[in-house]
Design a protein around this motif. Structure first.
Motif, PDB file in Angstrom:
ATOM      1  N   GLY A   1       0.786  -1.225   0.000  1.00 35.14           N
ATOM      2  CA  GLY A   1       0.000   0.000   0.000  1.00 35.14           C
ATOM      3  C   GLY A   1       0.821   1.278   0.000  1.00 35.14           C
ATOM      4  N   THR A   2       2.142   1.182  -0.030  1.00 44.12           N
ATOM      5  CA  THR A   2       2.980   2.383   0.027  1.00 44.12           C
ATOM      6  C   THR A   2       3.879   2.457  -1.202  1.00 44.12           C
ATOM      7  N   THR A   3       4.280   3.665  -1.508  1.00 45.67           N
ATOM      8  CA  THR A   3       5.227   3.851  -2.604  1.00 45.67           C
ATOM      9  C   THR A   3       6.645   3.797  -2.040  1.00 45.67           C
ATOM     10  N   PRO A   4       7.591   3.282  -2.798  1.00 47.64           N
ATOM     11  CA  PRO A   4       8.957   3.227  -2.282  1.00 47.64           C
ATOM     12  C   PRO A   4       9.555   4.626  -2.156  1.00 47.64           C
ATOM     13  N   PRO A   5      10.474   4.811  -1.215  1.00 47.54           N
ATOM     14  CA  PRO A   5      11.103   6.125  -1.070  1.00 47.54           C
ATOM     15  C   PRO A   5      11.928   6.459  -2.314  1.00 47.54           C
ATOM     16  N   PRO A   6      12.117   7.751  -2.579  1.00 48.73           N
ATOM     17  CA  PRO A   6      12.879   8.133  -3.778  1.00 48.73           C
ATOM     18  C   PRO A   6      14.344   7.734  -3.660  1.00 48.73           C
ATOM     19  N   ARG A   7      14.971   7.541  -4.821  1.00 50.72           N
ATOM     20  CA  ARG A   7      16.401   7.210  -4.872  1.00 50.72           C
ATOM     21  C   ARG A   7      17.141   8.311  -5.617  1.00 50.72           C
ATOM     22  N   PRO A   8      18.397   8.528  -5.265  1.00 57.41           N
ATOM     23  CA  PRO A   8      19.175   9.545  -5.979  1.00 57.41           C
ATOM     24  C   PRO A   8      19.498   9.077  -7.401  1.00 57.41           C
ATOM     25  N   THR A   9      19.667  10.050  -8.296  1.00 56.38           N
ATOM     26  CA  THR A   9      19.977   9.717  -9.680  1.00 56.38           C
ATOM     27  C   THR A   9      21.414  10.039 -10.052  1.00 56.38           C
ATOM     28  N   HIS A  10      22.074  10.937  -9.313  1.00 51.82           N
ATOM     29  CA  HIS A  10      23.483  11.224  -9.565  1.00 51.82           C
ATOM     30  C   HIS A  10      24.174  11.571  -8.234  1.00 51.82           C
ATOM     31  N   PRO A  11      25.499  11.437  -8.168  1.00 56.66           N
ATOM     32  CA  PRO A  11      26.219  11.551  -6.883  1.00 56.66           C
ATOM     33  C   PRO A  11      26.144  12.905  -6.200  1.00 56.66           C
ATOM     34  N   SER A  12      25.894  13.973  -6.921  1.00 52.47           N
ATOM     35  CA  SER A  12      25.871  15.285  -6.276  1.00 52.47           C
ATOM     36  C   SER A  12      24.454  15.766  -5.973  1.00 52.47           C
ATOM     37  N   GLU A  13      23.487  14.925  -6.141  1.00 55.10           N
ATOM     38  CA  GLU A  13      22.089  15.316  -5.903  1.00 55.10           C
ATOM     39  C   GLU A  13      21.838  15.508  -4.405  1.00 55.10           C
TER      40      GLU A  13
END
Length: 125
Positions: free
Chosen positions: A56-68
């Motif tokens: 029932g939950t969405t996964p937490p966001p993940r970074p897309t590049h190292p300096s984000e």
């Protein structure tokens, strides 16, 4: 059946570590089997609850590049089997109020989500 032995051994180890699968002091077959059935039932209830909460939950966001930089709100880490067992154990004891335990669990899961985000970001480098 191929490849199932490792999974079964991991489940057995998890049951021993977190649910007291090996904490019986009986010597007869019937009491040992009763204990094992109760432990496996508790593990199954916690696993089904964790799977239902994760669906029932969405996964937490993940970074897309190292300096984000991290987002302002990463949300909470998903409930795990161990966290559900811990919350149930704390809720059935009268050490603190239920609100105290839920606030602590919320803080802990928020901290886990932030630590996971930084871990994934460091893996991008």
């Amino acid at each position: 059946m191929t490849g199932r032995r490792w999974t079964i051994e991991e489940d057995h180890g998890f049951g021993k570590d977190h649910f007291g699968f090996d904490q019986f002091q009986n010597r007869l077959h019937t009491p040992i089997m009763r204990h094992i059935v109760l432990v496996m039932a508790a593990l199954a209830v916690c696993a089904v609850t964790a799977a239902d909460a994760a669906a029932g939950t969405t996964p937490p966001p993940r970074p897309t590049h190292p300096s984000e930089p991290p987002p302002a709100d990463l949300g909470l880490a998903r409930l795990t089997v161990v966290e559900i067992k811990r919350l149930y154990n704390l809720a059935t004891r009268a050490w603190h109020s239920l609100e105290h335990h839920l606030r602590w669990s919320w803080w802990r899961r928020r901290h886990q989500a932030r630590a996971r985000w930084y871990h994934y970001r460091s893996r991008l480098t």
